[in-house]
Motif scaffolding. Structure first.
Motif, PDB file in Angstrom:
ATOM      1  N   GLY A  88       0.796  -1.221   0.000  1.00  0.00           N
ATOM      2  CA  GLY A  88       0.000   0.000   0.000  1.00  0.00           C
ATOM      3  C   GLY A  88       0.828   1.269   0.000  1.00  0.00           C
ATOM      4  N   ALA A  89       2.110   1.163  -0.353  1.00  0.00           N
ATOM      5  CA  ALA A  89       3.003   2.325  -0.346  1.00  0.00           C
ATOM      6  C   ALA A  89       2.439   3.442  -1.221  1.00  0.00           C
ATOM      7  CB  ALA A  89       4.388   1.919  -0.850  1.00  0.00           C
ATOM      8  N   LYS A  90       2.526   4.672  -0.707  1.00  0.00           N
ATOM      9  CA  LYS A  90       2.136   5.864  -1.466  1.00  0.00           C
ATOM     10  C   LYS A  90       3.412   6.579  -1.857  1.00  0.00           C
ATOM     11  CE  LYS A  90      -2.041   6.289   1.238  1.00  0.00           C
ATOM     12  NZ  LYS A  90      -2.610   6.983   2.381  1.00  0.00           N
ATOM     13  N   PHE A  91       3.692   6.639  -3.160  1.00  0.00           N
ATOM     14  CA  PHE A  91       4.944   7.224  -3.617  1.00  0.00           C
ATOM     15  C   PHE A  91       4.845   7.648  -5.079  1.00  0.00           C
ATOM     16  CE2 PHE A  91       5.178   2.891  -4.969  1.00  0.00           C
ATOM     17  CZ  PHE A  91       5.890   2.914  -6.160  1.00  0.00           C
ATOM     18  N   GLY A  92       5.815   8.452  -5.467  1.00  0.00           N
ATOM     19  CA  GLY A  92       6.017   8.805  -6.859  1.00  0.00           C
ATOM     20  C   GLY A  92       7.498   8.786  -7.135  1.00  0.00           C
ATOM     21  N   VAL A  93       7.885   8.240  -8.270  1.00  0.00           N
ATOM     22  CA  VAL A  93       9.299   8.174  -8.654  1.00  0.00           C
ATOM     23  C   VAL A  93       9.466   8.774 -10.045  1.00  0.00           C
ATOM     24  CG1 VAL A  93       9.075   5.790  -9.506  1.00  0.00           C
ATOM     25  CG2 VAL A  93      11.321   6.664  -8.956  1.00  0.00           C
ATOM     26  N   ALA A  94      10.554   9.513 -10.220  1.00  0.00           N
ATOM     27  CA  ALA A  94      10.892  10.059 -11.534  1.00  0.00           C
ATOM     28  C   ALA A  94      12.383   9.845 -11.775  1.00  0.00           C
ATOM     29  CB  ALA A  94      10.531  11.531 -11.622  1.00  0.00           C
ATOM     30  N   PHE A  95      12.727   9.601 -13.025  1.00  0.00           N
ATOM     31  CA  PHE A  95      14.091   9.232 -13.429  1.00  0.00           C
ATOM     32  C   PHE A  95      14.472  10.038 -14.662  1.00  0.00           C
ATOM     33  CE2 PHE A  95      16.374   6.373 -16.445  1.00  0.00           C
ATOM     34  CZ  PHE A  95      17.583   6.265 -15.779  1.00  0.00           C
ATOM     35  N   CYS A  96      15.628  10.673 -14.632  1.00  0.00           N
ATOM     36  CA  CYS A  96      16.115  11.461 -15.763  1.00  0.00           C
ATOM     37  C   CYS A  96      16.902  10.579 -16.718  1.00  0.00           C
ATOM     38  CB  CYS A  96      17.010  12.598 -15.282  1.00  0.00           C
ATOM     39  SG  CYS A  96      16.156  13.847 -14.318  1.00  0.00           S
ATOM     40  N   GLU A  97      16.296  10.287 -17.845  1.00  0.00           N
ATOM     41  CA  GLU A  97      16.960   9.501 -18.882  1.00  0.00           C
ATOM     42  C   GLU A  97      18.149  10.305 -19.417  1.00  0.00           C
ATOM     43  OE1 GLU A  97      15.065   6.898 -22.409  1.00  0.00           O
ATOM     44  OE2 GLU A  97      14.568   9.019 -22.457  1.00  0.00           O
ATOM     45  N   ALA A  98      19.274   9.653 -19.684  1.00  0.00           N
ATOM     46  CA  ALA A  98      20.501  10.356 -20.073  1.00  0.00           C
ATOM     47  C   ALA A  98      20.940  10.069 -21.501  1.00  0.00           C
ATOM     48  CB  ALA A  98      21.618   9.996 -19.102  1.00  0.00           C
ATOM     49  N   SER A  99      20.109   9.393 -22.287  1.00  0.00           N
ATOM     50  CA  SER A  99      20.446   9.141 -23.680  1.00  0.00           C
ATOM     51  C   SER A  99      19.156   9.101 -24.486  1.00  0.00           C
ATOM     52  CB  SER A  99      21.216   7.821 -23.821  1.00  0.00           C
ATOM     53  OG  SER A  99      20.442   6.748 -23.325  1.00  0.00           O
ATOM     54  N   ASP A 100      19.288   8.912 -25.790  1.00  0.00           N
ATOM     55  CA  ASP A 100      18.149   8.839 -26.693  1.00  0.00           C
ATOM     56  C   ASP A 100      17.327  10.122 -26.600  1.00  0.00           C
ATOM     57  OD1 ASP A 100      16.605   7.613 -28.696  1.00  0.00           O
ATOM     58  OD2 ASP A 100      15.273   6.695 -27.212  1.00  0.00           O
ATOM     59  N   VAL A 101      16.075  10.058 -26.173  1.00  0.00           N
ATOM     60  CA  VAL A 101      15.207  11.239 -26.151  1.00  0.00           C
ATOM     61  C   VAL A 101      15.307  12.040 -24.854  1.00  0.00           C
ATOM     62  CG1 VAL A 101      13.595  10.393 -27.883  1.00  0.00           C
ATOM     63  CG2 VAL A 101      13.240   9.799 -25.489  1.00  0.00           C
ATOM     64  N   CYS A 102      16.031  11.530 -23.849  1.00  0.00           N
ATOM     65  CA  CYS A 102      16.324  12.236 -22.594  1.00  0.00           C
ATOM     66  C   CYS A 102      15.061  12.778 -21.923  1.00  0.00           C
ATOM     67  CB  CYS A 102      17.337  13.351 -22.826  1.00  0.00           C
ATOM     68  SG  CYS A 102      18.946  12.747 -23.358  1.00  0.00           S
ATOM     69  N   LEU A 103      14.125  11.899 -21.649  1.00  0.00           N
ATOM     70  CA  LEU A 103      12.879  12.270 -20.993  1.00  0.00           C
ATOM     71  C   LEU A 103      12.932  11.976 -19.504  1.00  0.00           C
ATOM     72  CD1 LEU A 103      10.375  10.779 -23.600  1.00  0.00           C
ATOM     73  CD2 LEU A 103      11.045  13.186 -23.315  1.00  0.00           C
ATOM     74  N   VAL A 104      12.005  12.560 -18.764  1.00  0.00           N
ATOM     75  CA  VAL A 104      11.788  12.175 -17.374  1.00  0.00           C
ATOM     76  C   VAL A 104      10.821  11.003 -17.403  1.00  0.00           C
ATOM     77  CG1 VAL A 104      10.815  12.831 -15.144  1.00  0.00           C
ATOM     78  CG2 VAL A 104      12.239  14.452 -16.411  1.00  0.00           C
ATOM     79  N   ARG A 105      11.277   9.855 -16.989  1.00  0.00           N
ATOM     80  CA  ARG A 105      10.439   8.652 -16.902  1.00  0.00           C
ATOM     81  C   ARG A 105       9.852   8.605 -15.496  1.00  0.00           C
ATOM     82  NH1 ARG A 105      10.074   6.900 -22.228  1.00  0.00           N
ATOM     83  NH2 ARG A 105      12.122   7.167 -23.178  1.00  0.00           N
ATOM     84  N   PHE A 106       8.653   8.057 -15.322  1.00  0.00           N
ATOM     85  CA  PHE A 106       8.007   8.123 -14.018  1.00  0.00           C
ATOM     86  C   PHE A 106       7.056   6.958 -13.780  1.00  0.00           C
ATOM     87  CE2 PHE A 106       5.293  10.288 -16.995  1.00  0.00           C
ATOM     88  CZ  PHE A 106       4.009   9.884 -16.641  1.00  0.00           C
ATOM     89  N   ALA A 107       6.760   6.752 -12.499  1.00  0.00           N
ATOM     90  CA  ALA A 107       5.798   5.736 -12.062  1.00  0.00           C
ATOM     91  C   ALA A 107       5.420   6.072 -10.624  1.00  0.00           C
ATOM     92  CB  ALA A 107       6.403   4.332 -12.143  1.00  0.00           C
ATOM     93  N   GLY A 108       4.482   5.317 -10.076  1.00  0.00           N
ATOM     94  CA  GLY A 108       4.117   5.510  -8.681  1.00  0.00           C
ATOM     95  C   GLY A 108       2.695   5.103  -8.409  1.00  0.00           C
ATOM     96  N   THR A 109       2.264   5.353  -7.191  1.00  0.00           N
ATOM     97  CA  THR A 109       0.925   4.973  -6.761  1.00  0.00           C
ATOM     98  C   THR A 109       0.084   6.169  -6.343  1.00  0.00           C
ATOM     99  OG1 THR A 109       1.668   4.644  -4.487  1.00  0.00           O
ATOM    100  CG2 THR A 109       1.735   2.708  -5.956  1.00  0.00           C
ATOM    101  N   ASP A 110       0.659   7.367  -6.372  1.00  0.00           N
ATOM    102  CA  ASP A 110      -0.045   8.565  -5.925  1.00  0.00           C
ATOM    103  C   ASP A 110       0.225   9.676  -6.944  1.00  0.00           C
ATOM    104  OD1 ASP A 110       0.148  11.299  -4.457  1.00  0.00           O
ATOM    105  OD2 ASP A 110      -1.011  10.058  -3.060  1.00  0.00           O
ATOM    106  N   ASP A 111      -0.838  10.180  -7.570  1.00  0.00           N
ATOM    107  CA  ASP A 111      -0.677  11.171  -8.645  1.00  0.00           C
ATOM    108  C   ASP A 111       0.040  12.432  -8.181  1.00  0.00           C
ATOM    109  OD1 ASP A 111      -1.905   9.463 -10.451  1.00  0.00           O
ATOM    110  OD2 ASP A 111      -3.877  10.421 -10.270  1.00  0.00           O
ATOM    111  N   GLY A 112      -0.272  12.918  -6.980  1.00  0.00           N
ATOM    112  CA  GLY A 112       0.387  14.119  -6.479  1.00  0.00           C
ATOM    113  C   GLY A 112       1.877  13.920  -6.241  1.00  0.00           C
ATOM    114  N   LEU A 113       2.240  12.750  -5.721  1.00  0.00           N
ATOM    115  CA  LEU A 113       3.658  12.453  -5.482  1.00  0.00           C
ATOM    116  C   LEU A 113       4.402  12.226  -6.798  1.00  0.00           C
ATOM    117  CD1 LEU A 113       3.352  10.173  -2.334  1.00  0.00           C
ATOM    118  CD2 LEU A 113       3.887  12.618  -2.440  1.00  0.00           C
TER     119      LEU A 113
END
Length: 160
Positions: free
Chosen positions: A40-65
């Motif tokens: 039941g963890a409430k979290f948000g994670v974001a990752f800065c891609e460093a090659s190709d299209v260099c997007l912020v990739r993301f996932a999580g269980t809480d939209d605000g986080l």
């Protein structure tokens, strides 16, 4: 090279983990580490891609986080960095699981303190040099502060 100090936006003083990783599947593996460690963890994670299209990739269980993690990751813009914001839990609950994710190279901090990230920027990109986690030390605890610390740990359920 330019050295910049970038504050982490954290208006609710939430706990978060800031780290460095090396592969696009970091987002999915960090997601699995979180949900498999704290049901039941409430979290948000974001990752800065460093090659190709260099997007912020993301996932999580809480939209605000998730949104908070996205904003901070985009503001940092440091290749292969990740940030995880969490609610109703502490980094100590998930830190070892996060560090065991095969892609994770380093954890810079795990805190709810105000944080400034020291970033180097070149023509190629940005990299995290380190963090300022909280405030400067003011002294050494005495008997009163020891008692307060021990009482706090018991009040939040980490000691009997």
């Amino acid at each position: 090279m330019e050295i910049k100090t970038i504050p982490i936006e954290n208006p609710e003083q939430l706990n978060f983990i800031l780290g460095h990783s090396h592969f696009i599947k970091t987002v999915e593996d960090l997601y699995e580490a979180m949900v498999n460690t704290v049901p039941g963890a409430k979290f948000g994670v974001a990752f800065c891609e460093a090659s190709d299209v260099c997007l912020v990739r993301f996932a999580g269980t809480d939209d605000g986080l998730i949104a908070l993690a996205q904003r901070n990751a985009l503001n940092l813009g440091a290749g292969h960095s990740f940030i995880i914001f969490m609610r109703d839990m502490f980094p100590v609950n998930v830190l070892n699981a996060v560090k065991r994710v095969p892609e994770v190279c380093r954890v810079f901090c795990a805190t709810a303190n105000p944080v400034e990230v020291i970033v180097a920027e070149t023509e190629m990109g940005r990299g995290i040099l380190g963090v300022i986690d909280g405030y400067r030390t003011k002294g050494i605890e005495g008997d009163e502060e020891i008692a307060k610390r021990k009482s706090f740990l018991r009040a939040i359920g980490y000691k009997m």
